[in-house]
Design an enzyme around this catalytic site. Structure first.
Site, PDB file in Angstrom:
ATOM      1  N   HIS A  37       0.803  -1.209   0.000  1.00 48.75           N
ATOM      2  CA  HIS A  37       0.000   0.000   0.000  1.00 48.75           C
ATOM      3  C   HIS A  37       0.842   1.267   0.000  1.00 48.75           C
ATOM      4  O   HIS A  37       1.953   1.289   0.515  1.00 48.75           O
ATOM      5  CB  HIS A  37      -0.889   0.054   1.256  1.00 48.75           C
ATOM      6  CG  HIS A  37      -1.698  -1.168   1.489  1.00 48.75           C
ATOM      7  ND1 HIS A  37      -1.766  -1.775   2.713  1.00 48.75           N
ATOM      8  CD2 HIS A  37      -2.476  -1.902   0.670  1.00 48.75           C
ATOM      9  CE1 HIS A  37      -2.557  -2.826   2.641  1.00 48.75           C
ATOM     10  NE2 HIS A  37      -2.993  -2.930   1.406  1.00 48.75           N
TER      11      HIS A  37
ATOM     12  N   LYS B 260       6.043   7.060   6.192  1.00 42.36           N
ATOM     13  CA  LYS B 260       5.748   6.211   7.354  1.00 42.36           C
ATOM     14  C   LYS B 260       7.029   5.898   8.118  1.00 42.36           C
ATOM     15  O   LYS B 260       8.033   5.518   7.519  1.00 42.36           O
ATOM     16  CB  LYS B 260       5.131   4.882   6.913  1.00 42.36           C
ATOM     17  CG  LYS B 260       3.824   4.998   6.178  1.00 42.36           C
ATOM     18  CD  LYS B 260       3.355   3.638   5.667  1.00 42.36           C
ATOM     19  CE  LYS B 260       2.079   3.778   4.865  1.00 42.36           C
ATOM     20  NZ  LYS B 260       1.672   2.489   4.287  1.00 42.36           N
TER      21      LYS B 260
ATOM     22  N   TYR C 138       2.718   2.569  13.252  1.00 44.45           N
ATOM     23  CA  TYR C 138       2.961   3.432  12.096  1.00 44.45           C
ATOM     24  C   TYR C 138       2.837   4.885  12.567  1.00 44.45           C
ATOM     25  O   TYR C 138       1.814   5.266  13.120  1.00 44.45           O
ATOM     26  CB  TYR C 138       1.887   3.286  11.027  1.00 44.45           C
ATOM     27  CG  TYR C 138       1.437   1.925  10.606  1.00 44.45           C
ATOM     28  CD1 TYR C 138       1.660   1.496   9.302  1.00 44.45           C
ATOM     29  CD2 TYR C 138       0.709   1.089  11.453  1.00 44.45           C
ATOM     30  CE1 TYR C 138       1.189   0.266   8.869  1.00 44.45           C
ATOM     31  CE2 TYR C 138       0.248  -0.139  11.025  1.00 44.45           C
ATOM     32  CZ  TYR C 138       0.485  -0.544   9.734  1.00 44.45           C
ATOM     33  OH  TYR C 138       0.019  -1.755   9.304  1.00 44.45           O
TER      34      TYR C 138
ATOM     35  N   ASP D 104      -6.733  -6.781  -0.561  1.00 41.97           N
ATOM     36  CA  ASP D 104      -5.346  -6.881  -1.009  1.00 41.97           C
ATOM     37  C   ASP D 104      -5.170  -7.924  -2.108  1.00 41.97           C
ATOM     38  O   ASP D 104      -4.309  -7.786  -2.969  1.00 41.97           O
ATOM     39  CB  ASP D 104      -4.422  -7.200   0.169  1.00 41.97           C
ATOM     40  CG  ASP D 104      -4.208  -5.995   1.080  1.00 41.97           C
ATOM     41  OD1 ASP D 104      -4.671  -4.882   0.736  1.00 41.97           O
ATOM     42  OD2 ASP D 104      -3.597  -6.169   2.143  1.00 41.97           O
TER      43      ASP D 104
END
Length: 182
Positions: free
Chosen positions: A61, A71, A131, A169
């Protein structure tokens, strides 16, 4: 903190100082000054946490547009095999992958700037994955590529039959089917 360059420009592995004694340990997980000193000028706006069973694969992603996300990722409990893929159109490493084991023992973090796909597979039950991101979540800005894209040839460390992958996904396109927004 040690900032360790990877073979892909701007993707940085961060090894913190760990102070251990009879009480346990202490780690400074983020400090603006050393990040700035190493060229990471990101302003973080949101923290996220996931908990995954062994075999859960989350990825691949990215988020683009005005809420493009850099991130800073790390494992609080358990272990993951973490993967970043460069999808910056004008990068000499476009389509290249970098992978690293992140776990509670090594306490490493990985800085993944905007322009990279990101994913991981949990190697232990009850893995907590943190994250710290630079953009707010925006469903309309999501970008994704299939975890098993043959062009990426990611060598996931668990057998395919042990992987737990969301239907979303599983339906992502291949890298050659997208136009990178980066």
């Amino acid at each position: 903190m040690k900032f360790i360059p990877t073979p892909i420009a701007d993707l940085i592995l961060i090894e913190p100082q760990v102070w251990k004694d009879e009480r346990g340990f202490f780690i400074e997980t983020f400090n603006t000054k050393p990040f700035l000193a190493h060229g990471i000028t990101a302003a973080f706006v949101q923290d996220n946490l996931s908990c995954s069973h062994r075999g859960v694969l989350r990825g691949m992603h990215a988020q683009a547009g005005e809420n493009a996300q850099g991130k800073l990722v790390r494992v609080l409990r358990g272990s993951v095999w973490d993967v970043a893929v460069d999808i910056r159109k004008h990068s000499s490493t476009y389509g290249q992958c970098f992978s690293v084991t992140l776990n509670e023992q090594n306490a490493h973090s990985l800085w993944i700037p905007p322009g990279f796909l990101h994913g991981f597979v949990a190697l232990e039950n009850d893995t907590l994955f943190a994250y710290k991101v630079t953009g707010y979540y925006d469903k309309d800005s999501e970008v994704g590529v299939r975890w098993d894209d043959p062009e990426l040839a990611i060598d996931w460390p668990l057998p395919k039959e042990e992987l737990i992958i969301s239907e979303k996904d599983r339906q992502l396109p291949l890298l050659k089917e997208i136009t990178s927004p980066f």
